[in-house]
Design a protein around this motif. Structure first.
Motif, PDB file in Angstrom:
ATOM      1  N   THR A 109    -100.159  29.804  96.814  1.00 47.06           N
ATOM      2  CA  THR A 109    -100.266  31.107  96.163  1.00 47.06           C
ATOM      3  C   THR A 109     -99.700  31.031  94.745  1.00 47.06           C
ATOM      4  O   THR A 109     -98.834  30.203  94.452  1.00 47.06           O
ATOM      5  N   ALA A 110    -100.194  31.919  93.893  1.00 47.05           N
ATOM      6  CA  ALA A 110     -99.628  32.090  92.555  1.00 47.05           C
ATOM      7  C   ALA A 110     -98.646  33.256  92.521  1.00 47.05           C
ATOM      8  O   ALA A 110     -98.009  33.508  91.499  1.00 47.05           O
ATOM      9  N   ASP A 111     -98.508  33.966  93.633  1.00 48.13           N
ATOM     10  CA  ASP A 111     -97.665  35.164  93.726  1.00 48.13           C
ATOM     11  C   ASP A 111     -96.275  34.771  94.200  1.00 48.13           C
ATOM     12  O   ASP A 111     -96.066  34.482  95.389  1.00 48.13           O
ATOM     13  N   THR A 112     -95.319  34.769  93.298  1.00 47.60           N
ATOM     14  CA  THR A 112     -93.965  34.330  93.645  1.00 47.60           C
ATOM     15  C   THR A 112     -93.340  35.227  94.706  1.00 47.60           C
ATOM     16  O   THR A 112     -92.746  34.740  95.673  1.00 47.60           O
ATOM     17  N   ALA A 113     -93.464  36.531  94.544  1.00 48.52           N
ATOM     18  CA  ALA A 113     -92.844  37.458  95.495  1.00 48.52           C
ATOM     19  C   ALA A 113     -93.374  37.241  96.900  1.00 48.52           C
ATOM     20  O   ALA A 113     -92.609  37.167  97.873  1.00 48.52           O
ATOM     21  N   ALA A 114     -94.691  37.123  97.037  1.00 54.12           N
ATOM     22  CA  ALA A 114     -95.267  36.887  98.362  1.00 54.12           C
ATOM     23  C   ALA A 114     -94.876  35.521  98.886  1.00 54.12           C
ATOM     24  O   ALA A 114     -94.622  35.355 100.082  1.00 54.12           O
ATOM     25  N   GLY A 115     -94.797  34.544  97.996  1.00 56.86           N
ATOM     26  CA  GLY A 115     -94.475  33.189  98.431  1.00 56.86           C
ATOM     27  C   GLY A 115     -93.076  33.034  98.956  1.00 56.86           C
ATOM     28  O   GLY A 115     -92.824  32.267  99.885  1.00 56.86           O
ATOM     29  N   VAL A 116     -92.129  33.772  98.372  1.00 57.08           N
ATOM     30  CA  VAL A 116     -90.728  33.612  98.791  1.00 57.08           C
ATOM     31  C   VAL A 116     -90.320  34.613  99.859  1.00 57.08           C
ATOM     32  O   VAL A 116     -89.254  34.456 100.472  1.00 57.08           O
ATOM     33  N   ALA A 117     -91.112  35.630 100.108  1.00 57.91           N
ATOM     34  CA  ALA A 117     -90.721  36.686 101.050  1.00 57.91           C
ATOM     35  C   ALA A 117     -90.358  36.102 102.415  1.00 57.91           C
ATOM     36  O   ALA A 117     -91.166  35.420 103.041  1.00 57.91           O
ATOM     37  N   GLY A 118     -89.141  36.376 102.847  1.00 59.16           N
ATOM     38  CA  GLY A 118     -88.688  35.924 104.155  1.00 59.16           C
ATOM     39  C   GLY A 118     -88.387  34.441 104.254  1.00 59.16           C
ATOM     40  O   GLY A 118     -88.154  33.934 105.361  1.00 59.16           O
ATOM     41  N   ALA A 119     -88.361  33.724 103.147  1.00 60.78           N
ATOM     42  CA  ALA A 119     -88.103  32.281 103.197  1.00 60.78           C
ATOM     43  C   ALA A 119     -86.667  32.001 103.623  1.00 60.78           C
ATOM     44  O   ALA A 119     -85.742  32.742 103.292  1.00 60.78           O
ATOM     45  N   ASP A 120     -86.489  30.922 104.345  1.00 65.81           N
ATOM     46  CA  ASP A 120     -85.143  30.457 104.700  1.00 65.81           C
ATOM     47  C   ASP A 120     -84.522  29.664 103.558  1.00 65.81           C
ATOM     48  O   ASP A 120     -83.300  29.655 103.389  1.00 65.81           O
ATOM     49  N   ALA A 121     -85.358  28.978 102.787  1.00 65.25           N
ATOM     50  CA  ALA A 121     -84.882  28.200 101.647  1.00 65.25           C
ATOM     51  C   ALA A 121     -86.007  28.088 100.634  1.00 65.25           C
ATOM     52  O   ALA A 121     -87.191  28.130 100.986  1.00 65.25           O
ATOM     53  N   VAL A 122     -85.606  27.938  99.361  1.00 68.78           N
ATOM     54  CA  VAL A 122     -86.573  27.812  98.274  1.00 68.78           C
ATOM     55  C   VAL A 122     -86.166  26.618  97.415  1.00 68.78           C
ATOM     56  O   VAL A 122     -85.028  26.538  96.946  1.00 68.78           O
ATOM     57  N   VAL A 123     -87.088  25.699  97.238  1.00 68.38           N
ATOM     58  CA  VAL A 123     -86.889  24.569  96.336  1.00 68.38           C
ATOM     59  C   VAL A 123     -87.533  24.920  95.003  1.00 68.38           C
ATOM     60  O   VAL A 123     -88.686  25.364  94.962  1.00 68.38           O
ATOM     61  N   VAL A 124     -86.773  24.719  93.917  1.00 68.03           N
ATOM     62  CA  VAL A 124     -87.294  24.997  92.578  1.00 68.03           C
ATOM     63  C   VAL A 124     -87.470  23.673  91.853  1.00 68.03           C
ATOM     64  O   VAL A 124     -86.507  22.947  91.603  1.00 68.03           O
ATOM     65  N   GLN A 125     -88.731  23.358  91.519  1.00 66.58           N
ATOM     66  CA  GLN A 125     -89.045  22.101  90.837  1.00 66.58           C
ATOM     67  C   GLN A 125     -90.144  22.384  89.814  1.00 66.58           C
ATOM     68  O   GLN A 125     -91.321  22.254  90.110  1.00 66.58           O
ATOM     69  N   LEU A 126     -89.746  22.800  88.650  1.00 62.81           N
ATOM     70  CA  LEU A 126     -90.752  23.208  87.667  1.00 62.81           C
ATOM     71  C   LEU A 126     -90.468  22.580  86.308  1.00 62.81           C
ATOM     72  O   LEU A 126     -89.376  22.093  86.040  1.00 62.81           O
ATOM     73  N   ARG A 127     -91.488  22.577  85.480  1.00 64.74           N
ATOM     74  CA  ARG A 127     -91.382  22.016  84.134  1.00 64.74           C
ATOM     75  C   ARG A 127     -92.093  22.963  83.173  1.00 64.74           C
ATOM     76  O   ARG A 127     -93.320  22.969  83.083  1.00 64.74           O
ATOM     77  N   ILE A 128     -91.315  23.763  82.455  1.00 63.78           N
ATOM     78  CA  ILE A 128     -91.884  24.707  81.512  1.00 63.78           C
ATOM     79  C   ILE A 128     -92.446  23.940  80.312  1.00 63.78           C
ATOM     80  O   ILE A 128     -91.737  23.183  79.656  1.00 63.78           O
ATOM     81  N   GLY A 129     -93.714  24.146  80.056  1.00 67.02           N
ATOM     82  CA  GLY A 129     -94.359  23.453  78.957  1.00 67.02           C
ATOM     83  C   GLY A 129     -95.023  22.157  79.344  1.00 67.02           C
ATOM     84  O   GLY A 129     -95.719  21.543  78.519  1.00 67.02           O
ATOM     85  N   GLY A 130     -94.808  21.717  80.583  1.00 68.50           N
ATOM     86  CA  GLY A 130     -95.462  20.518  81.092  1.00 68.50           C
ATOM     87  C   GLY A 130     -95.089  19.258  80.330  1.00 68.50           C
ATOM     88  O   GLY A 130     -94.078  19.186  79.617  1.00 68.50           O
ATOM     89  N   GLN A 131     -95.923  18.246  80.472  1.00 63.75           N
ATOM     90  CA  GLN A 131     -95.651  16.959  79.842  1.00 63.75           C
ATOM     91  C   GLN A 131     -95.774  17.034  78.321  1.00 63.75           C
ATOM     92  O   GLN A 131     -95.166  16.228  77.604  1.00 63.75           O
ATOM     93  N   ALA A 132     -96.528  18.009  77.804  1.00 62.90           N
ATOM     94  CA  ALA A 132     -96.633  18.160  76.354  1.00 62.90           C
ATOM     95  C   ALA A 132     -95.277  18.518  75.755  1.00 62.90           C
ATOM     96  O   ALA A 132     -94.865  17.948  74.724  1.00 62.90           O
ATOM     97  N   ALA A 133     -94.571  19.455  76.392  1.00 63.04           N
ATOM     98  CA  ALA A 133     -93.227  19.805  75.906  1.00 63.04           C
ATOM     99  C   ALA A 133     -92.274  18.629  76.083  1.00 63.04           C
ATOM    100  O   ALA A 133     -91.412  18.384  75.231  1.00 63.04           O
ATOM    101  N   ARG A 134     -92.430  17.917  77.184  1.00 62.26           N
ATOM    102  CA  ARG A 134     -91.580  16.753  77.406  1.00 62.26           C
ATOM    103  C   ARG A 134     -91.788  15.721  76.301  1.00 62.26           C
ATOM    104  O   ARG A 134     -90.822  15.099  75.846  1.00 62.26           O
TER     105      ARG A 134
END
Length: 431
Positions: free
Chosen positions: A65-90
């Motif tokens: 899903t692209a919907d963060t609220a729906a994706g995390v609703a009721g989750a026991d744990a959330v892993v955050v692994q993101l890269r703002i700007g992708g490899q271009a920013a890197r």
């Protein structure tokens, strides 16, 4: 058990899925939700994840899903692994500093500050959504710079732990050299994220590090990417990130003539996404080893299992002794290093409980290490201030505090260049 991965379209995700499949007794996930706004990545990664779990006979349902609220609703744990700007920013993080003679790296020095500026506000917004829709969920941050991002989450009152794969990677490598099970190796790992030293490697109470330095020096050189003479002099095994400090000028010269890591990773990612899109592929691709993050899956599963109250209950791969209660994590200092404020975030062995991580006592850091840790920790506090409140002056101050920059003329130029290059990801810079 519902596990949500924000940044689920990352090419890392099948590495995590592989661990969930192999270590299912440790973490009985029934629903895996992959959240990502980039459908071009999320669709093939989600499909690959489903095939991998199906091949392993794992019953978990995979939702994308692209919907963060729906994706995390009721989750026991959330892993955050993101890269703002992708490899271009890197790529900018890795190349912009070179013009000033500073090391170009995505988590260390100038590039690490740029990444923190882009990342911290986004992660905090996501964490607020998690707190609203899954208030009891643990947040495990794998997003770099882990120390700064974890500090931001904790300061904002979130249930968060920072995770890095460096310690488990070193543990596995040393265990292989010593011909023992990984769980038998107790690392004396201490410092900050990406600024750590292994000062001991105990097996059944006996420190085997001196013997490793004597008998396996070439292998330790490979692990640390540092010369054997330095390792002998220190009597420790530094993280390979220490090379950016101990061999700064040599690395800058190499970076000026080499291909940026961002370009190498982007090429690997394109290949991986093609593999993930092939409906015939249902096993972890060998190319994931080129992507980095070795043993990330084991580190993540073990940490999540312990946070969710299941330490020591599972058998994983042959030779695994179950979920260790003590794991290396990024946690509040709380007196562990007396020379740092309690609120600082450090990377040390901690007892992981369902109420959170408890850092274990660490032998006093020698002045050579304590001085650098104090210096970089002070920079991290200023970097977080810049990420939270914006402003070129705050960016300049953080650069002045960093031991790899320091000089005022460099800090002034780099602050202007860094903000200009990242303007699209810094709302305050557009004003």
């Amino acid at each position: 058990m519902k596990l949500t991965v924000i940044g689920g379209g990352s090419t890392y995700t099948p590495e995590l899925v592989d661990g969930l499949a192999r270590l299912r007794g440790a973490l009985p996930v029934t629903e895996l939700v992959l959240v990502d706004p980039d459908g071009d990545r999320l669709v093939p990664v989600g499909a690959m994840s489903r095939r991998m779990l199906a091949r392993a006979g794992h019953p978990a349902r995979v939702v994308t899903t692209a919907d963060t609220a729906a994706g995390v609703a009721g989750a026991d744990a959330v892993v955050v692994q993101l890269r703002i700007g992708g490899q271009a920013a890197r790529r900018v993080d890795e190349t912009l500093p070179l013009a000033c003679g500073c090391v170009g790296q995505e988590t260390t020095g100038v590039g690490g500050l740029a990444k923190a500026l882009r990342t911290v506000p986004v992660v905090l917004d996501l964490a607020d959504t998690i707190a609203k829709h899954a208030p009891d969920a643990w947040i495990v941050d794998f997003t770099n710079p882990v120390g700064i991002v974890t500090r931001a989450l904790l300061d904002a009152g979130h249930r968060a732990v920072g995770l890095c794969n460096v310690a488990i990677h070193v543990q596995r490598r040393l265990a292989a050299l010593l011909d023992v099970r990984p769980d038998e190796v107790d690392l004396g790992h201490a410092g900050l994220n990406h600024l750590t030293w292994v000062r001991s490697a105990r097996v059944r109470g006996v420190d085997r590090l001196p013997g490793l330095l004597a008998d396996h020096l070439p292998a330790l050189e490979e692990i640390s990417n540092l010369p054997g003479g330095l390792l002998r002099h220190l009597g420790t095994l530094p993280s390979y990130y220490l090379g950016y400090y101990y061999e700064h000028d040599r690395i800058v010269e190499r970076q000026r003539t080499g291909t940026p890591r961002a370009e190498q990773v982007a090429a690997v990612e394109r290949e991986l996404l093609d593999l993930y899109a092939d409906p015939a592929n249902d096993t972890r691709p060998a190319q994931l080893s080129e992507r980095g993050g070795a043993f990330y899956s084991e580190a993540a599963v073990y940490l999540l299992a312990a946070l969710l109250g299941r330490p020591g209950t599972a058998q994983g791969d042959a030779g695994d002794a179950g979920v260790p209660a003590v794991q290396v994590a990024n946690v509040r200092n709380n007196g562990t290093f007396p020379f740092l404020p309690d609120r600082s975030v450090i990377e040390v062995p901690a007892r992981i409980t369902s109420k959170g991580p408890l850092p274990l006592p660490v032998p006093p850091l020698e002045p050579l290490y304590a001085g650098l840790v104090a210096h970089v920790s002070a920079y991290e506090e200023l970097a977080l201030d810049a990420a939270l409140h914006g402003g070129v002056d705050r960016v300049r101050t953080a650069l002045l505090a960093h031991p790899l920059v320091g000089q005022h003329a460099l800090a002034e130029r780099l602050a202007d260049d860094l903000v200009a290059a990242n303007r699209d990801h810094l709302p305050w810079a557009a004003r």
